[in-house]
Design an enzyme around this catalytic site. Structure first.
Site, PDB file in Angstrom:
ATOM      1  N   ALA A  41      44.314  45.453  38.565  1.00 19.08           N
ATOM      2  CA  ALA A  41      43.560  44.879  37.447  1.00 19.08           C
ATOM      3  C   ALA A  41      44.403  44.826  36.181  1.00 19.08           C
ATOM      4  O   ALA A  41      44.421  43.822  35.470  1.00 19.08           O
ATOM      5  CB  ALA A  41      42.289  45.683  37.204  1.00 19.08           C
ATOM      6  N   ASN A  85      45.262  52.525  42.901  1.00 24.16           N
ATOM      7  CA  ASN A  85      44.640  52.433  44.217  1.00 24.16           C
ATOM      8  C   ASN A  85      44.973  51.133  44.926  1.00 24.16           C
ATOM      9  O   ASN A  85      44.911  51.050  46.151  1.00 24.16           O
ATOM     10  CB  ASN A  85      43.114  52.544  44.088  1.00 24.16           C
ATOM     11  CG  ASN A  85      42.636  53.976  44.109  1.00 24.16           C
ATOM     12  OD1 ASN A  85      43.381  54.881  44.465  1.00 24.16           O
ATOM     13  ND2 ASN A  85      41.397  54.193  43.721  1.00 24.16           N
ATOM     14  N   THR A  86      45.330  50.108  44.162  1.00 22.41           N
ATOM     15  CA  THR A  86      45.589  48.799  44.770  1.00 22.41           C
ATOM     16  C   THR A  86      46.702  48.884  45.807  1.00 22.41           C
ATOM     17  O   THR A  86      46.601  48.320  46.904  1.00 22.41           O
ATOM     18  CB  THR A  86      45.981  47.775  43.691  1.00 22.41           C
ATOM     19  OG1 THR A  86      44.976  47.744  42.682  1.00 22.41           O
ATOM     20  CG2 THR A  86      46.137  46.389  44.286  1.00 22.41           C
ATOM     21  N   GLY A 102      43.990  48.526  51.917  1.00 21.72           N
ATOM     22  CA  GLY A 102      44.319  47.820  53.150  1.00 21.72           C
ATOM     23  C   GLY A 102      44.840  46.416  52.903  1.00 21.72           C
ATOM     24  O   GLY A 102      45.443  45.812  53.786  1.00 21.72           O
ATOM     25  N   GLY A 103      44.600  45.876  51.717  1.00 19.82           N
ATOM     26  CA  GLY A 103      45.163  44.580  51.344  1.00 19.82           C
ATOM     27  C   GLY A 103      44.231  43.399  51.504  1.00 19.82           C
ATOM     28  O   GLY A 103      44.595  42.272  51.159  1.00 19.82           O
ATOM     29  N   ASP A 119      39.555  58.713  33.807  1.00 17.39           N
ATOM     30  CA  ASP A 119      40.073  58.767  32.432  1.00 17.39           C
ATOM     31  C   ASP A 119      39.489  57.677  31.540  1.00 17.39           C
ATOM     32  O   ASP A 119      39.052  57.931  30.419  1.00 17.39           O
ATOM     33  CB  ASP A 119      41.599  58.636  32.431  1.00 17.39           C
ATOM     34  CG  ASP A 119      42.294  59.812  33.083  1.00 17.39           C
ATOM     35  OD1 ASP A 119      41.669  60.873  33.178  1.00 17.39           O
ATOM     36  OD2 ASP A 119      43.455  59.664  33.502  1.00 17.39           O
ATOM     37  N   ARG A 150      29.422  49.341  54.853  1.00 15.97           N
ATOM     38  CA  ARG A 150      30.144  50.606  54.947  1.00 15.97           C
ATOM     39  C   ARG A 150      29.218  51.816  54.862  1.00 15.97           C
ATOM     40  O   ARG A 150      29.433  52.816  55.553  1.00 15.97           O
ATOM     41  CB  ARG A 150      31.217  50.661  53.853  1.00 15.97           C
ATOM     42  CG  ARG A 150      32.387  49.770  54.161  1.00 15.97           C
ATOM     43  CD  ARG A 150      33.449  49.768  53.099  1.00 15.97           C
ATOM     44  NE  ARG A 150      34.612  49.012  53.557  1.00 15.97           N
ATOM     45  CZ  ARG A 150      35.697  48.777  52.820  1.00 15.97           C
ATOM     46  NH1 ARG A 150      35.761  49.226  51.580  1.00 15.97           N
ATOM     47  NH2 ARG A 150      36.706  48.097  53.308  1.00 15.97           N
ATOM     48  N   HIS A 179      35.324  54.566  46.762  1.00  8.87           N
ATOM     49  CA  HIS A 179      35.110  53.682  45.617  1.00  8.87           C
ATOM     50  C   HIS A 179      33.912  54.174  44.812  1.00  8.87           C
ATOM     51  O   HIS A 179      32.925  54.632  45.386  1.00  8.87           O
ATOM     52  CB  HIS A 179      34.851  52.256  46.107  1.00  8.87           C
ATOM     53  CG  HIS A 179      34.911  51.211  45.046  1.00  8.87           C
ATOM     54  ND1 HIS A 179      36.044  50.467  44.788  1.00  8.87           N
ATOM     55  CD2 HIS A 179      33.986  50.773  44.160  1.00  8.87           C
ATOM     56  CE1 HIS A 179      35.805  49.616  43.801  1.00  8.87           C
ATOM     57  NE2 HIS A 179      34.564  49.783  43.411  1.00  8.87           N
ATOM     58  N   ALA A 235      36.887  44.514  46.521  1.00 13.27           N
ATOM     59  CA  ALA A 235      37.517  45.241  45.418  1.00 13.27           C
ATOM     60  C   ALA A 235      38.733  44.498  44.886  1.00 13.27           C
ATOM     61  O   ALA A 235      38.918  44.397  43.664  1.00 13.27           O
ATOM     62  CB  ALA A 235      37.916  46.646  45.854  1.00 13.27           C
TER      63      ALA A 235
END
Length: 600
Positions: free
Chosen positions: A161, A189-190, A194-195, A375, A429, A538, A582
């Site tokens: 992001a 996390n990106t 899994g892509g 944060d 999920r 997530h 995501a």
């Protein structure tokens, strides 16, 4: 005795004492500060091996009689981007600290441990007493200097992001962007994902016979989130997802030809990168943004937003050797991710979501990078930002080291330890995770066959299948009987389940659980099994934003100068996020944030 004779006698005495020690073969030892004294190594170059996440790590260590001179990595199979911080920092740390008790690099734990193991293995060959090298070096405290910087746009967070926002800001006229990342490397996390990127892709889907529409994506996102998500934000996500695919491709990202359906995506609209995991996104975006002049400050933690006359005008942060005040002429974009690596914060907000303090195991693991601890949410809340959907979290039906041969469901089925299916594999999920908790040990096996294994033995997420088998994460067998024996399930049950499943594939109808996404039969040896279990993945809650990514206060009014994108925000995914949504989220809203901050 004359003075001259007394002096000569003393010198002779010292010489005899020194020779007596040498004759006894005594080796110098480390002093009380852990400093290595002379003569502890046999000088030369030595090779050593350790085991990282991707397999063998081979290093070369050069020493003289009393010092480690250099450490070089000769060979490794770690994922590019994910482990870069370990390879950049640790070789220098061994030399500077003259110790093997160096800290692992956050986000690169497996790789760090593999490098440390390899260096130890090499140093053992030098004849050194390893205890002398296992004392942690004392690092002197140095006073950090105060530094002030200014840019048009300041971004907090170097994941997908934040980098998308940086590139977008430049495309919309920015002349200067500073990005702060508290970890040693970019990616957040990106880069560990899994892509998969959900977007209706008419050309590729039509070629595969997949019927889809943006309206269907919107509806499944809303219903998959239990009708909690903000429909305006959902429409922005789904309507702009495919434009994000073509935008990334224009920046150099390569996509695989086939569209799939990752676990929890609920449909075949997951675009997959050629590069492993999420490395392609980070490499593409960081290269594009830095080429335009983006200043990236790693190991730099943002601590506080600066407010002047009711407007966010900058950030107070701390780097390795400086205390920074970074001013933003146009605005600050928050892109720090969620809080799934902060179990205390997760449990703090649990109430009436899918998961509660009663049904969420206390020892559940997390897939997240260790720095994803909320944060940005805390910094925003401190200046009056409104939080939304904080009670909603998501578990992934497998830890990030157990993706196995495929992260798609069309060529897989799931069994419990009795060898039986227990859930529809293409379900949401939360549905899969809650059903898994009801199974023995809260675990299940994903079953695949060799038809999905490419010639290069790479998994769909780009990992080396042979390495996963060697590590025991994936089990390979030449028959179902052998597979059942290896994973400890009844062979008759596994064979019966496979036979029944294959009949459902043929009829494209699941009489047991209502599965709707189908691929090919599981009937070609070798067969594969991957043990899986739910992991904290997530957090759907975060800073409340509008469709322009402006952060809202408790009266739903924009906080001037503050924008947010990615998992730090709430309101988009509702009570459950679809798998593959995501990355679409971070790209779509990252781009919008970069444009909005520039007044576009």
């Amino acid at each position: 005795m004359t003075k001259l004779k007394r002096t000569a006698a003393l010198l002779l005495c010292f010489a005899m004492i020194f020779m007596s020690f040498a004759g006894c073969g005594a080796k110098p030892a480390a002093d009380t500060q852990g400093t290595i004294t002379e003569g502890i190594f046999k000088p030369g170059k030595y090779e050593g091996e350790g085991k990282g996440y991707g397999g063998k790590i081979k290093v070369e260590v050069e020493v003289d009689a009393n010092k480690i001179l250099s450490v070089k990595v000769l060979e490794h199979k770690e994922s590019a981007g994910v482990s870069d911080g370990a390879f950049e920092k640790l070789p220098t740390a061994f030399v500077e600290q003259q110790s093997v008790a160096v800290d692992t690099v956050a986000g690169c734990t497996f790789s760090s441990k593999g490098i440390i193991e390899a260096v130890k293995n090499a140093l053992e060959k030098t004849g050194v007493d390893m205890k002398q090298l296992e004392k942690k070096a004392e690092v002197a405290d140095t006073e950090k200097k105060e530094v002030e910087k200014t840019a048009e746009v300041v971004i907090i967070g170097g994941g997908g992001a934040g980098l998308a926002a940086a590139e977008s800001a430049y495309e919309n006229g920015a002349k200067s962007v500073i990005l702060l990342e508290k970890a040693a490397t970019l990616g957040g996390n990106t880069i560990r994902a899994g892509g998969a990127y959900n977007a209706v892709n008419p050309e590729k889907q039509k070629a595969q016979g997949i019927e889809d529409s943006i309206e269907k994506h919107i509806q499944q996102t809303y219903e998959g989130g239990h009708k909690v998500g903000n429909m305006e934000l959902i429409k922005v996500l789904c309507n702009n997802a495919y434009d994000g695919v073509t935008w990334l491709e224009g920046l150099g990202l390569q996509w695989q030809d086939k569209i799939g359906s990752v676990v929890g995506s609920m449909w075949q609209r997951s675009n997959q990168t050629v590069a492993p995991l999420g490395t392609g996104y980070i490499e593409t975006l960081s290269k594009a943004a830095t080429a335009k002049g983006c200043e990236i400050l790693l190991d730099t933690k943002a601590n506080e937003l600066i407010i002047e006359n009711g407007r966010v005008v900058g950030v107070k942060a701390e780097g390795p050797d400086s205390i920074l005040t970074v001013k933003a002429e146009k605005g600050v974009i928050m892109a720090t991710g969620g809080y799934a690596a902060n179990p205390e914060m997760v449990r703090q907000y649990l109430s009436d979501g899918v998961y509660t303090k009663d049904n969420l195991p206390a020892d559940v693991v997390s897939t997240n990078a260790p720095g994803i601890v909320g944060d940005g949410i805390k910094m925003g809340e401190a200046i009056g930002a409104q939080l939304i959907d904080m009670q909603h979290i998501q578990l992934l039906p497998m830890p990030s080291d157990r993706f196995g041969p495929s992260i798609n469901v069309e060529h897989s089925f799931f069994i419990n330890k009795e060898g039986k299916r227990f859930v529809k594999e293409d379900g949401a999920r939360d549905e899969i995770c809650l059903a898994t908790f009801e199974q023995k040990d809260g675990q299940y096996f994903m079953i695949n066959d060799s038809k999905i294994i490419p010639e290069n033995r790479k998994t769909l997420s780009g990992e080396d299948l042979n390495n996963l088998i060697e590590k025991g994460l994936v089990v390979e067998a030449n028959s179902l009987d052998e597979l059942a024996e290896k994973i400890g399930v009844p062979a008759d049950a596994l064979k019966k389940t496979t036979e029944t499943f294959n009949s459902y594939v043929a009829s494209k109808s699941d009489a047991d659980f209502g599965r709707k996404v189908w691929g090919e039969k599981i009937d070609k040896a070798p067969f594969y099994a991957t043990l899986r279990f739910p992991a904290l993945h997530h957090t759907m809650g975060g800073l409340k934003i509008n469709t322009k990514t402006e952060v809202l206060d408790k009266n739903d009014q924009p906080i001037p100068g503050l924008y947010a994108a990615g998992e730090v925000t709430g309101g988009i995914h509702g009570a459950n996020r679809l798998g593959g949504n995501a990355i679409a989220d971070i790209i779509v809203f990252g781009r919008i944030a970069g444009a909005t901050v520039m007044g576009k």
